[in-house]
Scaffold this active site. Sequence first.
Site, PDB file in Angstrom:
ATOM      1  N   LYS A  41      44.764  33.388  29.304  1.00  0.00           N
ATOM      2  CA  LYS A  41      43.960  33.487  28.035  1.00  0.00           C
ATOM      3  C   LYS A  41      42.741  32.130  28.267  1.00  0.00           C
ATOM      4  O   LYS A  41      43.176  30.538  28.610  1.00  0.00           O
ATOM      5  CB  LYS A  41      44.816  32.925  27.269  1.00  0.00           C
ATOM      6  CG  LYS A  41      44.539  33.374  25.335  1.00  0.00           C
ATOM      7  CD  LYS A  41      45.595  32.524  24.627  1.00  0.00           C
ATOM      8  CE  LYS A  41      45.100  33.418  23.100  1.00  0.00           C
ATOM      9  NZ  LYS A  41      45.935  33.220  21.993  1.00  0.00           N
ATOM     10  N   SER A  97      46.236  37.160  19.718  1.00  0.00           N
ATOM     11  CA  SER A  97      45.035  36.428  20.380  1.00  0.00           C
ATOM     12  C   SER A  97      44.994  36.496  21.797  1.00  0.00           C
ATOM     13  O   SER A  97      43.876  36.704  22.041  1.00  0.00           O
ATOM     14  CB  SER A  97      44.440  35.406  19.716  1.00  0.00           C
ATOM     15  OG  SER A  97      45.107  34.656  20.246  1.00  0.00           O
ATOM     16  N   SER A 125      50.828  35.707  18.426  1.00  0.00           N
ATOM     17  CA  SER A 125      49.196  36.281  19.754  1.00  0.00           C
ATOM     18  C   SER A 125      50.337  36.501  21.018  1.00  0.00           C
ATOM     19  O   SER A 125      49.137  37.244  22.009  1.00  0.00           O
ATOM     20  CB  SER A 125      48.893  34.930  19.675  1.00  0.00           C
ATOM     21  OG  SER A 125      48.208  34.743  19.024  1.00  0.00           O
TER      22      SER A 125
END
Lengths: 67, 464
Positions: B78, B153, B177
Site C-alpha cells: 500500500k 482503504s 481497511s
Amino acid sequence: MLDLQPVTSETVTSMAVQMLGMPMSQANAGATAALLNGLAADMQALRKLPLGDEEPATTYAAVEGQP
Amino acid sequence: MSAAAPTCLEIAADVNSRKRSAREVADAALARAEKFQDQYRAFIKITPEIARRHAARVDERIKKGEKLPLAGVPFAVKDLFDLEGVATTYGAKVFADRIAKSDATVVKKLVDAGGVCLGKLNLHECAFGFTGENPTFGDARNPWDPARIAGGSSSGSAIAVALGICPLTLGSDTGGSIRQPSALCGVTGLKPTYGRVSRAGGLPLSWTMDHVGPITRTAADAALALKILAGPDPADETASRRLVPDYPAELSARIRGLRIGVMHRWFFEALDADVAAAVSQGLEKLFSLGARQVEVNLPLLEEALGAHRAIIFPEASAFHRPFLAERSADYADDIRPLLLAGLFMPAVDYLGALRARRIIRREWAKVFENIDVLLTPTTPVTATKFGQQTADLPGGAKPLVRAYLDLTLPFNLTGYPAISNPCGFSKSGLPIGMQLVGRPFSESTVLRVAHQYQQETEWHARFP
C-alpha cells in the site's frame, strides 16, 4: 447541561481564524460543520459513559524506546 | 481470467529448489501488473527496476545455498509504506513528491526473507476512506465488477491479490481497511493485534489504532507472512516484544471443541440476504468441523464507535495540520472535511475515548474468556457501485460509512486480531467475507480457523 445546539458554518469560520489562524472557505466551513454535528451524535454514548478514575491509554515512556 | 495463481508457499518452494528463478517469477508478475493496470488501477507505481534488483539478489542467495521463506515471492505494498527512493504518495497530491529515504520495517523484513517488491499500491486518499475512489491516481476498481468499488482503504492491496498479480500484499487497517476490501474482492486479509507488527516507515492515519497486516489468497500464506512481519522494532515503541509464534506450524491443529462466539445484535441484525446466508453456511461448516457456538454479548459497542470517532479524527488532523494550513485545496473533496473537522474536536473527548478504551478492553476480555473466536460478517453488503451513498439493508437505507465499518472498527479500538475470510458469493457473483476475531495475540487461533475452513471450501480459490 443544555442540549447541544448544532454547530454552524459561521462558528467554524470564526474558530478557524480565531483559534487556528486558518481562514476557511464557506464551502469547507459548511462541510466541516455538518460533519461535526454527525460526530457529536455518534459520540453521545461515549460522553455519557462513567469513566471513574480510569487513566487514558497512552504509550508515552520517559525513556525513548523503553516503555 | 481463470488460471489459478500460485501461492507464496508454492513460489518459494519452486525458487528454493531452483525450478524457477526469482527473475522469471518477477517478470511474469510485472507483466500481469501492467496488463491489468489500466482497467483496475491496483498500483500507483509499478517498480520494475526495484523488482528485478530484488530478484537478482534472491537468485544470488539461492545459488549460494540459502533457503528463504519468501524466495522470489512477488509482493507489493500500500502506498503509505516507504520504499527507498520511491515517492510515498499516501494516494494524495499533497504527498506526491515525498521520496522515501529508506524502506519501512515491514518492507525490509519481506525483502530480507526473499520477497520481490513490485511496487506501490493504490489506496483511498490518506487511508481515510473505504471505497478506493481516488481522484489523483485513478479509482481502484473491483476485480469482480469494475463498475463497483474495491473497498478500502487498502484497495490496490486486495485487487492485486484477487487478480493473481502477486500472492502477498501489505495493507493497513484503522477501521477495517484490510478486512473490508479483502471481503469485497474475495481474498484473505489479516489485521493482527495492535503492536504485533511494526508501523515504522508507514504514514499514519491514527497512531493508536493503525494496524499493519498481510492480504493473501490463503490463510496459510497469511501465517507465513505474519511470522516474518511480526516482532519488536526499535523504531516503533508500540511493537510488541512478545515471542512470535510459529504460525504456519500451528495451522493444522484441529478445531474440534473450539468455541465460536456469535452476537446477533449489531453484527447480524441488518444484513443483505446473500451475506446472511453465506455467513450462516460458513458457521455451519465450522460446526461440522467440531466447533461449537456460544452466544455472546459484547457490551459498549455504541461507546466503542464513539471512541473510535473521538480518536481517529483528532489524530489524523494532528498529523495533517501543517499540510492543511498550506495546501488544503490539494486534498480530495471527500478527505478535506474529515481532516478539518478533527481540528475542532475537543481534547476532552479524545482523552475520554482513551479512558473509555481501557474500560471496553476490560469488559470485552471477560466476554472473550468464554470464546476462542468471535464470528461476524466482515461487511453487511457486497461491493456497491461507484457513487452509491447508502446500502439498502433490512430496517432501511444505511449510510455506507456505517454499513461498511461498524462491524470492523470496534476491533481497531481494542486492538484485537481479526481476519476476513472468503465465505461465499452473492447471486450477482460478488464475494462475501466472514470475520473471525480473536483475543489479543491469538493470531494462531484465527489463522487456524480460517485455514481449516479453507481446507473444506474453495471460496478463497476462485478468480474473477
